[in-house]
Design a protein around this motif. Structure first.
Motif, PDB file in Angstrom:
ATOM      1  N   ASP A 111      -6.466   3.538  -1.424  1.00  0.00           N
ATOM      2  CA  ASP A 111      -6.293   3.727  -0.073  1.00  0.00           C
ATOM      3  C   ASP A 111      -5.715   5.135   0.145  1.00  0.00           C
ATOM      4  O   ASP A 111      -6.129   5.740   1.310  1.00  0.00           O
ATOM      5  N   PHE A 147       0.769  -1.192   0.134  1.00  0.00           N
ATOM      6  CA  PHE A 147       0.049   0.035   0.047  1.00  0.00           C
ATOM      7  C   PHE A 147       1.039   1.228   0.068  1.00  0.00           C
ATOM      8  O   PHE A 147       0.289   2.308  -0.115  1.00  0.00           O
ATOM      9  N   GLU A 190      -7.465   8.465   2.425  1.00  0.00           N
ATOM     10  CA  GLU A 190      -6.824   9.482   3.459  1.00  0.00           C
ATOM     11  C   GLU A 190      -6.978  10.867   3.171  1.00  0.00           C
ATOM     12  O   GLU A 190      -6.521  11.515   4.115  1.00  0.00           O
ATOM     13  N   ARG A 212      -5.077  -0.460  -5.694  1.00  0.00           N
ATOM     14  CA  ARG A 212      -5.293  -0.320  -4.328  1.00  0.00           C
ATOM     15  C   ARG A 212      -4.535   0.405  -3.541  1.00  0.00           C
ATOM     16  O   ARG A 212      -5.200   1.031  -2.510  1.00  0.00           O
TER      17      ARG A 212
END
Length: 138
Positions: free
Chosen positions: A98, A64, A102, A94
């Motif tokens: 992610d 990530f 945020e 991905r």
């Protein structure tokens, strides 16, 4: 099924690899012509995550943590006689999703940032030069 308030957004499936790729292609198409000419041998590829070998080479434990990557020889490191190879900008779906969760930015803005940054590596640009290019389309 409970009632959903009128002011609540509806959510569909997360963007697919194809949708992320299309956003990246739109970013490329929005660059000034003098940049596009020098990107003719750059491919755009979207994967969910970087492969294990790439992560190991970059000493990254968490997939990530890598949202984009340029693979190739920067234009500033090529000689006049060097054959033009295929350079690739990878976007890792991905990790991007992610990161987006945020941030307080649109997914399109995040994709623009990543594509311009990785294309900047193709040109051999500094971070300041990449930021100047990124601001051209805004």
């Amino acid at each position: 099924m409970p009632d959903i308030p009128d002011d609540l957004r509806t959510f569909g499936a997360p963007p697919s690899a194809g949708e992320i790729e299309e956003m990246g292609r739109r970013v490329l198409a929005s660059l000034p012509p003098e940049f596009l000419i020098r990107c003719s041998n750059v491919a755009l590829r979207v994967m969910d995550f970087a492969d294990a070998e790439t992560l190991a080479d970059m000493e990254i434990d968490d997939p990530f943590e890598l949202a984009g990557l340029y693979r190739g020889v920067p234009l500033t490191q090529r000689g006049h006689d060097d054959p033009t190879g295929l350079d690739i900008v990878f976007l890792y779906r991905r990790a991007i999703l992610d990161w987006w969760a945020e941030e307080d930015v649109t997914l399109e803005a995040l994709i623009r940032h990543l594509v311009v940054h990785e294309i900047g590596h193709h040109f051999g640009y500094s971070d300041a030069e990449m930021e100047a290019v990124e601001n051209l389309g805004e």
